[in-house]
Design a protein around this motif. Sequence first.
Motif, PDB file in Angstrom:
ATOM      1  N   LEU A  88       0.815  -1.206   0.000  1.00 42.72           N
ATOM      2  CA  LEU A  88       0.000   0.000   0.000  1.00 42.72           C
ATOM      3  C   LEU A  88       0.856   1.266   0.000  1.00 42.72           C
ATOM      4  O   LEU A  88       0.442   2.306  -0.519  1.00 42.72           O
ATOM      5  CB  LEU A  88      -0.926   0.007   1.219  1.00 42.72           C
ATOM      6  N   LEU A  89       2.043   1.175   0.565  1.00 42.36           N
ATOM      7  CA  LEU A  89       2.924   2.343   0.611  1.00 42.36           C
ATOM      8  C   LEU A  89       3.752   2.492  -0.656  1.00 42.36           C
ATOM      9  O   LEU A  89       3.854   3.592  -1.225  1.00 42.36           O
ATOM     10  CB  LEU A  89       3.862   2.242   1.826  1.00 42.36           C
ATOM     11  N   PHE A  90       4.354   1.384  -1.111  1.00 44.89           N
ATOM     12  CA  PHE A  90       5.357   1.472  -2.175  1.00 44.89           C
ATOM     13  C   PHE A  90       4.945   0.798  -3.477  1.00 44.89           C
ATOM     14  O   PHE A  90       5.716   0.809  -4.442  1.00 44.89           O
ATOM     15  CB  PHE A  90       6.662   0.832  -1.685  1.00 44.89           C
ATOM     16  N   GLY A  91       3.755   0.204  -3.532  1.00 46.56           N
ATOM     17  CA  GLY A  91       3.287  -0.412  -4.762  1.00 46.56           C
ATOM     18  C   GLY A  91       2.959   0.623  -5.824  1.00 46.56           C
ATOM     19  O   GLY A  91       2.933   1.841  -5.570  1.00 46.56           O
ATOM     20  N   ILE A 108       8.764  -2.715  -4.252  1.00 52.49           N
ATOM     21  CA  ILE A 108       7.950  -3.920  -4.266  1.00 52.49           C
ATOM     22  C   ILE A 108       8.363  -4.787  -5.452  1.00 52.49           C
ATOM     23  O   ILE A 108       8.679  -4.290  -6.535  1.00 52.49           O
ATOM     24  CB  ILE A 108       6.456  -3.556  -4.356  1.00 52.49           C
ATOM     25  N   PHE A 109       8.349  -6.100  -5.249  1.00 53.00           N
ATOM     26  CA  PHE A 109       8.779  -7.077  -6.251  1.00 53.00           C
ATOM     27  C   PHE A 109      10.266  -6.927  -6.585  1.00 53.00           C
ATOM     28  O   PHE A 109      10.687  -7.168  -7.720  1.00 53.00           O
ATOM     29  CB  PHE A 109       7.946  -6.981  -7.531  1.00 53.00           C
ATOM     30  N   GLU A 182      11.592 -16.573   7.001  1.00 53.61           N
ATOM     31  CA  GLU A 182      10.374 -15.767   6.877  1.00 53.61           C
ATOM     32  C   GLU A 182       9.648 -16.059   5.565  1.00 53.61           C
ATOM     33  O   GLU A 182      10.248 -16.111   4.493  1.00 53.61           O
ATOM     34  CB  GLU A 182      10.712 -14.277   6.962  1.00 53.61           C
ATOM     35  N   PHE A 183       8.334 -16.220   5.677  1.00 54.91           N
ATOM     36  CA  PHE A 183       7.528 -16.558   4.507  1.00 54.91           C
ATOM     37  C   PHE A 183       6.441 -15.523   4.218  1.00 54.91           C
ATOM     38  O   PHE A 183       6.346 -15.001   3.116  1.00 54.91           O
ATOM     39  CB  PHE A 183       6.883 -17.938   4.688  1.00 54.91           C
ATOM     40  N   GLY A 184       5.607 -15.214   5.220  1.00 58.02           N
ATOM     41  CA  GLY A 184       4.406 -14.424   4.982  1.00 58.02           C
ATOM     42  C   GLY A 184       4.653 -13.059   4.385  1.00 58.02           C
ATOM     43  O   GLY A 184       4.090 -12.714   3.331  1.00 58.02           O
ATOM     44  N   ALA A 185       5.483 -12.254   5.045  1.00 57.33           N
ATOM     45  CA  ALA A 185       5.702 -10.881   4.587  1.00 57.33           C
ATOM     46  C   ALA A 185       6.405 -10.842   3.233  1.00 57.33           C
ATOM     47  O   ALA A 185       6.016 -10.094   2.332  1.00 57.33           O
ATOM     48  CB  ALA A 185       6.506 -10.105   5.627  1.00 57.33           C
ATOM     49  N   VAL A 186       7.437 -11.666   3.078  1.00 61.94           N
ATOM     50  CA  VAL A 186       8.187 -11.634   1.814  1.00 61.94           C
ATOM     51  C   VAL A 186       7.356 -12.219   0.678  1.00 61.94           C
ATOM     52  O   VAL A 186       7.545 -11.864  -0.486  1.00 61.94           O
ATOM     53  CB  VAL A 186       9.534 -12.382   1.947  1.00 61.94           C
ATOM     54  N   SER A 187       6.425 -13.110   0.992  1.00 64.30           N
ATOM     55  CA  SER A 187       5.560 -13.669  -0.042  1.00 64.30           C
ATOM     56  C   SER A 187       4.700 -12.578  -0.668  1.00 64.30           C
ATOM     57  O   SER A 187       4.464 -12.566  -1.888  1.00 64.30           O
ATOM     58  CB  SER A 187       4.667 -14.768   0.544  1.00 64.30           C
ATOM     59  N   VAL A 188       4.232 -11.639   0.134  1.00 63.22           N
ATOM     60  CA  VAL A 188       3.377 -10.569  -0.369  1.00 63.22           C
ATOM     61  C   VAL A 188       4.159  -9.593  -1.236  1.00 63.22           C
ATOM     62  O   VAL A 188       3.682  -9.150  -2.287  1.00 63.22           O
ATOM     63  CB  VAL A 188       2.713  -9.827   0.809  1.00 63.22           C
ATOM     64  N   VAL A 189       5.378  -9.231  -0.822  1.00 57.83           N
ATOM     65  CA  VAL A 189       6.124  -8.182  -1.528  1.00 57.83           C
ATOM     66  C   VAL A 189       7.043  -8.727  -2.612  1.00 57.83           C
ATOM     67  O   VAL A 189       7.647  -7.948  -3.349  1.00 57.83           O
ATOM     68  CB  VAL A 189       6.967  -7.358  -0.529  1.00 57.83           C
ATOM     69  N   SER A 190       7.169 -10.041  -2.728  1.00 51.08           N
ATOM     70  CA  SER A 190       8.136 -10.598  -3.667  1.00 51.08           C
ATOM     71  C   SER A 190       7.638 -10.649  -5.103  1.00 51.08           C
ATOM     72  O   SER A 190       8.401 -10.507  -6.049  1.00 51.08           O
ATOM     73  CB  SER A 190       8.534 -12.013  -3.233  1.00 51.08           C
ATOM     74  N   GLY A 191       6.335 -10.903  -5.287  1.00 47.49           N
ATOM     75  CA  GLY A 191       5.817 -11.092  -6.624  1.00 47.49           C
ATOM     76  C   GLY A 191       6.061 -12.482  -7.173  1.00 47.49           C
ATOM     77  O   GLY A 191       5.644 -12.805  -8.279  1.00 47.49           O
TER      78      GLY A 191
END
Length: 249
Positions: A88-91, A108-109, A182-191
């Motif tokens: 939401l901030l950097f996308g 992001i990504f 770590e899985f959850g947070a990086v999964s969202v921002v990784s693409g």
Amino acid sequence: MPLAAVLAEALRRGWEPALAAIVEEDSRAAIRLSLLVAAIAVPVNMVGGVAAAWAIAKFDFAGKRLLTTLIELPFSVSPVISGLVYVLLFGAQGAFGPWLMDHDIQIIFALPGLVLATIFVTFPFVARTLIPLMQEQGREEEEAAATLGASGWHIFWRVTLPNVKWALLGGVLLCNARALGEFGAVSVVSGHIRGQTNTMPLHVEILYNEYQFVGAFAVAALLALLGLLTLGAKSLLEALSGRPIGDAA
């Protein structure tokens, strides 16, 4: 038993397929990326965690309770939510997205997003390991050094840091282990860009979803081995320091 099951599945077809899955190009890229993210996030959290713990344990100031709450925040917020906040901030459609696109900056990504997400999730481990120990030690030694004319920097390096060195190393180990896993947070921002933004946990998920079970469990076994090494190093530090490390985290 779960660890034994992971190793058994990884070696179900023998050593060669398991090793081949680990040295495969995408797996090597995931391993390199995980190590790079940890190599950036852990030192940042070490410095920030020591500073936060020193401030909370040794000083009284306005906002001290707020700082303590902020340190606890990653324990209370789902990693997936923290990843969504970064989107939401950097996308591209986020608050700073248009400005970042105009200046050709990608968070992001890309690696910066992975690092930021990992830093947020792993920040409490160093601070929460040090705060109880620093509070237990009190301020007497620092105050005595100050009355003798020592500067704040000199007090930190010669008095405070030697007293918490084992706990600091333990906190860094815990932080590093969480950063690698770590899985959850990086999964969202990784693409989920294969070979570019997939860390080891994300690569395991992709291999498993593609029914490449030997490869998935081989990389998972490598992650498990790193976790066991972390536990062994933590136990060694506890033996050397004579006290538990990381219970507060």
